[in-house]
Design an enzyme around this catalytic site. Structure first.
Site, short mmCIF file in Angstrom:
data_model
loop_
_atom_site.label_atom_id
_atom_site.label_comp_id
_atom_site.label_asym_id
_atom_site.label_seq_id
_atom_site.Cartn_x
_atom_site.Cartn_y
_atom_site.Cartn_z
N GLN A 86 1.63 -7.67 -4.33
CA GLN A 86 1.10 -6.36 -4.52
C GLN A 86 2.20 -5.27 -3.92
O GLN A 86 2.63 -5.53 -2.98
CB GLN A 86 -0.35 -6.38 -3.96
CG GLN A 86 -0.86 -5.01 -4.44
CD GLN A 86 -2.10 -4.70 -3.43
OE1 GLN A 86 -2.09 -4.32 -2.46
NE2 GLN A 86 -3.15 -4.48 -4.58
N CYS A 115 -5.86 1.59 -2.01
CA CYS A 115 -5.76 1.53 -0.40
C CYS A 115 -6.22 2.98 -0.31
O CYS A 115 -5.45 3.99 -0.41
CB CYS A 115 -4.25 1.30 0.13
SG CYS A 115 -4.35 1.41 1.69
#
Length: 316
Positions: A86, A115
């Site tokens: 990621q 996030c």
């Protein structure tokens, strides 16, 4: 790594999409800062985890610095597949450059669009990307056009908007640009501990023809089955639930002693730093230790002290 190493590596790489076409719900270990590293991935794979993600890596640092590459990414030739790396990125070419470096050693990349931490969003990373669907589309398309390997997956992980139409629009644009699958954490950027909107994941799933993975508040295998029923998701991604019980996907209600033993063996073999080794055990033993035991165990300060404690109290 030498050219031969890379060739050997490429022979072993797997197509993550095969998992989504298997007819089974894909069980996935989430990207977790500090925690979803090689040693922990090795452990959860022993207990029924199908697909693992690395912790989030900042693509610009990864491209620029060999030191960052060495410290942020480790894998091995056997066992650590299929593996998704990621990245946090905000420029298409930077993400492409990172994908090209990682391509020989992993099975796909994932763009972090979920996030919610302030620092990430201030830098233009993470969840702020859900408000930039054209940029997400361009980044996916660039990677698709520049990576020759058709089996290399490109996925995104998102949070939802308050107005779900915007999320569906984002997902459809990403699908049109060639994204392999989309992971949906069923909360908005502002939401932290509020209930997960599984109904939103269901609507997104119904709007897409590519696989959708559900994420958020899944603590047991029963939870995973329920979320699959509620959403129709093709995969279930778990973070904290796996930290607390790495054997969760194998159907254990709490961490079995054999899993603790496996963690000790794997961590020592991999040379896992003490803090990480200890923190994982603190999570794993949360449900099986008393308050008094935690007070003692959680302040142990060396590997030998931890090993002695486990041997004396659990015969591990």
């Amino acid at each position: 790594m030498t050219g031969n190493d890379i060739e050997t590596k490429q022979c072993q790489l797997k197509d993550p999409m095969d998992l989504f076409h298997s007819g089974q719900v894909v069980k996935i270990c989430a990207p977790m800062v500090r925690y979803s590293k090689l040693s922990f991935r090795t452990l959860v794979r022993k207990y029924g985890c199908d697909l693992c993600y690395t912790p989030m890596i900042i693509a610009a640092d990864f491209v620029r610095s060999a030191k960052a590459r060495d410290s942020e990414f480790t894998t091995n030739k056997v066992g650590d597949h299929p593996l998704i790396v990621q990245f946090a990125a905000k420029e298409a070419q930077v993400l492409c450059d990172a994908a090209r470096i990682i391509c020989p050693f992993a099975d796909g990349i994932d763009l972090n669009c979920g996030c919610p931490q302030r620092w990430a969003m201030a830098e233009g990373y993470g969840a702020c990307l859900i408000n930039k669907p054209e940029l997400v589309r361009d980044m996916v398309r660039h990677v698709r056009n520049q990576i020759d390997n058709p089996r290399f997956s490109v996925s995104i992980k998102i949070r939802i908007h308050d107005d779900l139409k915007r999320t569906v629009d984002l997902c459809q644009k990403a699908e049109a640009s060639g994204v392999s699958w989309i992971t949906v954490h069923g909360r908005s950027v502002e939401e932290r501990h509020q209930p997960v909107h599984y109904d939103a994941i269901k609507i997104i799933k119904q709007s897409m023809s590519i696989p959708v993975v559900a994420n958020g508040d899944i603590k047991t295998l029963k939870d995973a089955e329920n979320v699959h029923q509620l959403t129709g998701a093709d995969g279930i991604m778990v973070a904290r639930g796996l930290l607390a019980n790495p054997a969760m996907f194998a159907g254990y209600e709490e961490t079995p002693l054999e899993c603790i033993q496996d963690w000790v063996d794997i961590a020592l073999e991999h040379g896992t730093p003490f803090t990480c080794f200890h923190h994982h055990l603190m999570y794993m033993m949360e449900r099986i230790t008393s308050k008094q035991e935690k007070k003692v165990f959680n302040v142990l300060s060396s590997t030998s002290a931890v090993l002695d404690y486990l041997k004396d109290h659990y015969g591990v």
